[in-house]
Design an enzyme around this catalytic site. Sequence first.
Site, PDB file in Angstrom:
ATOM      1  N   GLY A  61       0.832  -1.197   0.000  1.00  0.00           N
ATOM      2  CA  GLY A  61       0.000   0.000   0.000  1.00  0.00           C
ATOM      3  C   GLY A  61       0.864   1.243   0.000  1.00  0.00           C
ATOM      4  N   GLY A  62       0.292   2.329   0.496  1.00  0.00           N
ATOM      5  CA  GLY A  62       1.011   3.598   0.520  1.00  0.00           C
ATOM      6  C   GLY A  62       2.273   3.543   1.354  1.00  0.00           C
TER       7      GLY A  62
ATOM      8  N   GLY B 263      25.920  13.570 -27.753  1.00  0.00           N
ATOM      9  CA  GLY B 263      25.416  14.231 -26.556  1.00  0.00           C
ATOM     10  C   GLY B 263      25.912  13.553 -25.294  1.00  0.00           C
ATOM     11  CB  ALA B 264      26.697  10.040 -24.510  1.00  0.00           C
TER      12      ALA B 264
HETATM   13  C1  HXC Z   1      -3.917  -4.613  11.788  1.00  0.00           C
HETATM   14  C2  HXC Z   1      -2.749  -6.432  11.065  1.00  0.00           C
HETATM   15  C3  HXC Z   1      -2.545  -5.846   9.810  1.00  0.00           C
HETATM   16  C4  HXC Z   1      -3.078  -4.549   9.596  1.00  0.00           C
HETATM   17  C5  HXC Z   1      -1.615  -7.756   9.792  1.00  0.00           C
HETATM   18  N1  HXC Z   1      -2.167  -7.630  11.000  1.00  0.00           N
HETATM   19  N2  HXC Z   1      -1.840  -6.680   9.036  1.00  0.00           N
HETATM   20  N3  HXC Z   1      -3.418  -5.822  12.032  1.00  0.00           N
HETATM   21  N4  HXC Z   1      -3.747  -3.972  10.619  1.00  0.00           N
HETATM   22  N5  HXC Z   1      -2.905  -3.901   8.452  1.00  0.00           N
HETATM   23  C6  HXC Z   1      -2.116  -8.573  12.104  1.00  0.00           C
HETATM   24  C7  HXC Z   1      -2.937  -9.818  11.836  1.00  0.00           C
HETATM   25  O1  HXC Z   1      -4.263  -9.602  12.238  1.00  0.00           O
HETATM   26  C8  HXC Z   1      -2.234 -10.819  12.734  1.00  0.00           C
HETATM   27  O2  HXC Z   1      -2.622 -10.599  14.046  1.00  0.00           O
HETATM   28  C9  HXC Z   1      -0.799 -10.397  12.645  1.00  0.00           C
HETATM   29  O3  HXC Z   1      -0.803  -9.053  12.196  1.00  0.00           O
HETATM   30  C10 HXC Z   1      -0.018 -11.208  11.633  1.00  0.00           C
HETATM   31  O4  HXC Z   1      -0.756 -11.253  10.446  1.00  0.00           O
HETATM   32  P1  HXC Z   1      -1.002 -12.615   9.674  1.00  0.00           P
HETATM   33  O5  HXC Z   1      -2.015 -12.317   8.632  1.00  0.00           O
HETATM   34  O6  HXC Z   1      -1.244 -13.725  10.606  1.00  0.00           O
HETATM   35  O7  HXC Z   1       0.440 -12.829   9.039  1.00  0.00           O
HETATM   36  P2  HXC Z   1       0.809 -13.351   7.599  1.00  0.00           P
HETATM   37  O8  HXC Z   1       0.052 -14.594   7.288  1.00  0.00           O
HETATM   38  O9  HXC Z   1       2.287 -13.415   7.582  1.00  0.00           O
HETATM   39  O10 HXC Z   1       0.324 -12.223   6.580  1.00  0.00           O
HETATM   40  C11 HXC Z   1       0.942 -10.953   6.642  1.00  0.00           C
HETATM   41  C12 HXC Z   1       0.200 -10.012   5.717  1.00  0.00           C
HETATM   42  C13 HXC Z   1      -1.327 -10.051   6.057  1.00  0.00           C
HETATM   43  C14 HXC Z   1       0.399 -10.458   4.270  1.00  0.00           C
HETATM   44  C15 HXC Z   1       0.808  -8.632   5.905  1.00  0.00           C
HETATM   45  O11 HXC Z   1      -1.464  -9.865   7.471  1.00  0.00           O
HETATM   46  C16 HXC Z   1      -2.073  -8.966   5.381  1.00  0.00           C
HETATM   47  O12 HXC Z   1      -2.423  -9.084   4.187  1.00  0.00           O
HETATM   48  N6  HXC Z   1      -2.387  -7.898   6.098  1.00  0.00           N
HETATM   49  C17 HXC Z   1      -3.146  -6.802   5.559  1.00  0.00           C
HETATM   50  C18 HXC Z   1      -2.289  -6.010   4.627  1.00  0.00           C
HETATM   51  C19 HXC Z   1      -2.995  -4.800   4.114  1.00  0.00           C
HETATM   52  O13 HXC Z   1      -3.861  -4.906   3.224  1.00  0.00           O
HETATM   53  N7  HXC Z   1      -2.696  -3.666   4.729  1.00  0.00           N
HETATM   54  C20 HXC Z   1      -3.256  -2.438   4.323  1.00  0.00           C
HETATM   55  C21 HXC Z   1      -2.433  -1.979   3.139  1.00  0.00           C
HETATM   56  S1  HXC Z   1      -2.986  -0.464   2.580  1.00  0.00           S
HETATM   57  P3  HXC Z   1      -2.640 -11.785  15.134  1.00  0.00           P
HETATM   58  O14 HXC Z   1      -3.231 -11.143  16.358  1.00  0.00           O
HETATM   59  O15 HXC Z   1      -3.475 -12.855  14.561  1.00  0.00           O
HETATM   60  O16 HXC Z   1      -1.229 -12.186  15.306  1.00  0.00           O
HETATM   61  C22 HXC Z   1      -2.086   0.584   3.463  1.00  0.00           C
HETATM   62  C23 HXC Z   1      -2.402   1.958   3.146  1.00  0.00           C
HETATM   63  C24 HXC Z   1      -1.305   2.854   3.587  1.00  0.00           C
HETATM   64  O17 HXC Z   1      -1.270   0.260   4.219  1.00  0.00           O
HETATM   65  C25 HXC Z   1      -1.600   4.173   2.996  1.00  0.00           C
HETATM   66  C26 HXC Z   1      -0.592   5.176   3.367  1.00  0.00           C
HETATM   67  C27 HXC Z   1      -0.838   6.415   2.614  1.00  0.00           C
END
Ligand code: HXC
Length: 514
Positions: A169-170, A404-405
């Site tokens: 993401g961002g 030019g290079a």
């Molecule tokens: C809250 C999160 C989290 C999140 C993971 N966790 N991502 N909690 N917010 N964004 C937590 C899970 O609930 C889990 O908690 C622990 O972290 C580990 O995650 P798992 O899924 O068990 O691990 P894994 O299988 O290794 O997968 C990792 C992962 C997946 C691929 C990162 O967790 C995932 O897809 N997360 C969401 C990613 C996402 O879409 N983020 C938003 C992106 S957009 P527990 O308690 O079970 O251990 C963004 C916008 C930013 O970030 C913009 C800025 C401008």
Amino acid sequence: MTDRYSDLDRRREKATLGGGQSRIDRQHDRGKLTARERITVLLDEDSFVEMGQLVRHQFTDFGLADNRPYGDGVVTGYGTVHGRLVYVYAQDFTVFGGSLGRAHASKIVQLLDLALQNGAPVIGLSDSGGARIQEGVVSLGGYADIFLKNTLLSGVVPQISAIMGPCAGGAVYSPAITDLTFMVEGTSYMFVTGPDVVHSVTQEEVTAEDLGGAAMHTERSGVVHAAYPNDVVCLEAIRTVLSYLPQNCEEQPEIHTSYQPPAGGAGDLDTLIPENPNKPYDMHDVIHLLVDRETFFPVHDQFARNLICGFARIGGHAIGIVANQPAHLAGVLDIDASVKGARFVRLCDAFNVPLVTLEDVPGFLPGTDQEWNGIIRHGAKLLYAFCEATVPKLTVITRKAYGGAYDVMSSKHIRGDMNYAWPSAEIAVMGAKGAVRILHRAALQSADDADALEEEFSRDYRARFANPYVAAEHGYIDEVIHPRETRDRIITGLQVLRNKVLNNPRKKHGNIPL
Ligand code: HXC
């Protein structure tokens, strides 16, 4: 009082365990170190001082009221690398997947402010699920706060990012703003949208590794400057690259008083350039025969391999090397090479690292692909970067410097301080074949033996232009030197240019053709 002391110890112990032993084990099972272990490898022994260890989030929705781990998923603080102060933050994947909420973001922002105010580098180690979903827009705001600080710090203190887990993401834009981004092979990835979103929008099937793994980003996208096989090697690379950079833009890189001469004798350089000007040779061989032994640190090694960029030391002086690579695409300048070179030149200039340019370039790459994709505006980036750079600039033309290079590659005309050429140099508007076909088109069309005549014209053209002496007569080349003299000339050049003062005109900022 004893109770209070042990209460503190309990809290500290809890904080250092992050998300708990089972999540730590899971991290290890994946071949990853924890945030704290990474900091230990990165910094000098026992130098880390943690800040904000007892920070906790203040949110209550989605069950967060009962889940308020100390540190909020990021370990922040300061310590030393090679005895010099650095600020560091490491996201802790064992706590909420390292996701970024308000408290987490505030810790990083505070650290970036300290780095700015104290003029010391910042290293960010990313391992995060991105914006903390439970905190909603507040976490997006937290990211924006970090992006702003990264931008304000840019060019003031070195900022280095390592992607050591997910970065999606961002979130990717913080590392992208920093000076250097490294990745760990197999355990890290970066993308704006993951494979599922990609599939739902474009119907493309792609794995996380193919979409945003280390190989893709180092070889194709150029988002990442280098990838390493594991966390430890990556962290050691950060230590190494910091040694070439000063603490901030007001300082100069350290000079090392003890250094090893290059492996191989200077005379080996004399035999490196093939007799046949169309035969490639490896510019890495030239670099290794010039720089202090084992000091070359490549940047963007796998991306746009027709241009070599990297840090090194020569006679103990830190330098940034920009070198055409005849062994890849004949060393031609194309879009990727121009962008890569421009970014590196600006990095060196921002932090007072002198530039050494090794030139063997047949020109810019012709073709519809390059023109339609904007070689003009991308090539202009490299030109602009070399033009605006005020650090000491030393150029050595080893062979071709065409068109030019020639101008772009740190020529005398754009404020090259010391411009050298080897006797093998060919400095001209274009190569013999192209020139002869334009200059003698009519004669060649009416000739009985056009090939023989073309060869005769080419021989004459080469004799007149394919050498360094016309440029030397005009003063565009300070000296034509034997290859074996090059290292000494560069060392002396760096010494006499150490106190160089050159300022660009006062302005708000330039408008580099982005
Ligand atoms: C809250 C999160 C989290 C999140 C993971 N966790 N991502 N909690 N917010 N964004 C937590 C899970 O609930 C889990 O908690 C622990 O972290 C580990 O995650 P798992 O899924 O068990 O691990 P894994 O299988 O290794 O997968 C990792 C992962 C997946 C691929 C990162 O967790 C995932 O897809 N997360 C969401 C990613 C996402 O879409 N983020 C938003 C992106 S957009 P527990 O308690 O079970 O251990 C963004 C916008 C930013 O970030 C913009 C800025 C401008």
